[in-house]
Design an enzyme around this catalytic site. Structure first.
Site, PDB file in Angstrom:
ATOM      1  N   GLY A  71       4.924  -4.914   5.599  1.00 18.39           N
ATOM      2  CA  GLY A  71       4.053  -5.727   6.441  1.00 18.39           C
ATOM      3  C   GLY A  71       3.070  -6.562   5.648  1.00 18.39           C
ATOM      4  O   GLY A  71       2.794  -7.716   6.002  1.00 18.39           O
ATOM      5  N   GLN A 180       2.354  -3.112  14.458  1.00 17.62           N
ATOM      6  CA  GLN A 180       2.089  -1.998  15.367  1.00 17.62           C
ATOM      7  C   GLN A 180       2.700  -2.216  16.754  1.00 17.62           C
ATOM      8  O   GLN A 180       2.621  -1.329  17.603  1.00 17.62           O
ATOM      9  CB  GLN A 180       0.579  -1.767  15.504  1.00 17.62           C
ATOM     10  CG  GLN A 180      -0.083  -1.239  14.250  1.00 17.62           C
ATOM     11  CD  GLN A 180       0.309   0.185  13.911  1.00 17.62           C
ATOM     12  OE1 GLN A 180       0.916   0.898  14.705  1.00 17.62           O
ATOM     13  NE2 GLN A 180      -0.035   0.611  12.704  1.00 17.62           N
ATOM     14  N   CYS A 325      -4.938   1.675   5.277  1.00 13.12           N
ATOM     15  CA  CYS A 325      -4.994   0.744   4.153  1.00 13.12           C
ATOM     16  C   CYS A 325      -6.410   0.514   3.642  1.00 13.12           C
ATOM     17  O   CYS A 325      -6.598  -0.053   2.575  1.00 13.12           O
ATOM     18  CB  CYS A 325      -4.377  -0.599   4.554  1.00 13.12           C
ATOM     19  SG  CYS A 325      -2.609  -0.479   4.872  1.00 13.12           S
TER      20      CYS A 325
END
Length: 383
Positions: A71, A180, A325
């Site tokens: 991503g 998501q 993250c």
């Protein structure tokens, strides 16, 4: 010890079907897809079939799917690539204040390179204002990037309506971070009005280190890597065939069970939300009442989220305090701050992210342990 994994927005357990596909690609079809011999052709066939499957699930063309390392790379390639390719039309960009770090950090870098950025605000539920978007778009706006589902609170943005507004400016490309959203909610048909869309395998029971970028046919973006010209020259580098095989198998599994799994996660989320809010005092729901089926964010006032996280871990329950993250940066949640949450609410916020492999018993166990640990932590804080 009983184990309840409630951190599926950070990563998911790899499905057996994905593991099996990866093992085959690692041990049987192990050739380089660029090689002209049979082993190369076997690997190339895996990549091409995976491209076709993802395109089918998105309602787009196979040639519009490009594989990446995940991503973060997809977001970087989409936003930087679009901004660089279209800077002759303007240097104004638009995003939201609650994007994932892999988007926000890209915009910060582009600002340092001379682009100007408008950051859209969100309301107390984490939704953008479409009128604000409409007012923000200017003749020199070249890229708009809006995430589909927020990774911390599960708010779903009105992508279809946003696409209609953005389409009125012919020089503006629309990027959507759907990491998501993919496999969790129904996307807009054929991604109408969207030029670029990012995906990641490890959020849908596939392996880490592989993702994809949808690039609508006719959309020109500048590659970030130079090399052998793989992925039609847009993303050079030998393809991660085992990862791509696992991604494809996971996606097939998710969409085969899409309706049932979505309903199961909504049921589990509602039970967890009701149990916490009704049985534990001084708790605050962060985000919309509905939202994505797999994300629930709740503040436990009078506690520190990181301490509560480790207390739950001691009972085999795994949760998070926000985006994985950025969890090591010890920074307050920019998402909750943008939603107008108080310092106490931000400090005590826990994200629960579900999967269809959990049971009602898992949820009830979690609520039971939460009641006990929150009560103990509050006693300690109030001493």
């Amino acid at each position: 010890m009983k184990e309840v994994y409630l951190d599926n927005s950070a990563t998911t357990k790899v499905a057996k079907e994905a593991v099996d596909a990866m093992v085959h690609a690692l041990t049987v079809a192990f050739g380089n897809p660029s090689s002209l011999h049979r082993k190369g052709m076997e690997a190339e066939k895996i990549v091409n079939k995976a491209r076709e499957k993802l395109a089918l699930f998105l309602g787009v063309k196979a040639r519009e799917i490009y594989f990446t390392s995940g991503g973060t790379e997809s977001n970087n390639l989409a936003i930087k690539g679009a901004a660089y390719a279209r800077r002759r039309y303007g240097k104004h960009l638009i995003t939201t204040s609650i994007e994932h770090p892999s988007v926000l950090e890209v915009f910060k870098q582009l600002e340092e390179e001379g682009f100007s950025v408008t950051y859209l605000d969100v309301d107390e539920k984490g939704h953008i204002n479409l009128e604000e978007l409409k007012q923000a778009i200017k003749p020199d706006t070249v890229v708009v990037s809006i995430m589909y589902v927020n990774n911390e609170v599960g708010s779903i943005q009105p992508i279809q309506d946003a696409a209609k507004i953005i389409s009125q400016n012919k020089n503006t490309l629309f990027h959507v971070d759907a990491v998501q959203a993919f496999g969790k909610i129904s996307l807009i048909p054929n991604l109408s009005g969207v030029h670029l869309l990012s995906l990641s395998a490890h959020k849908i029971y596939g392996p880490k280190g592989v993702g994809a970028l949808f690039v609508r046919e006719g959309t020109k973006i500048t590659p970030l890597f130079n090399g052998g010209g793989q992925e039609e020259g847009l993303r050079s580098g030998t393809e991660n065939v085992p990862g791509i095989a696992g991604f494809s198998a996971a996606a097939e599994l998710v969409f085969k069970n899409f309706g049932a799994w979505q309903a199961k996660m909504r049921e589990l989320k509602e039970r967890l939300k009701t149990g916490i809010l009704s049985e534990i005092p001084d708790t605050v729901l962060n985000g919309p009442d509905d939202g994505a089926p797999h994300i629930l964010n709740i503040s436990f006032l009078g506690t520190k989220a990181e301490v509560l996280l480790h207390a739950l871990e001691s009972h085999g329950i795994y949760v998070s305090t926000g985006s994985a993250c950025s969890s090591h940066k010890n920074a307050r949640s920019h998402v909750l701050a943008a939603m107008g949450k108080t310092a106490e609410e931000i400090e005590g916020a826990i994200r629960f992210s579900l999967s269809p492999f959990l049971s009602i018993e898992d949820i009830d166990y979690t609520v039971e342990i939460l009641k006990k640990e929150v009560n103990e932590l509050r006693k300690y804080v109030r001493r």
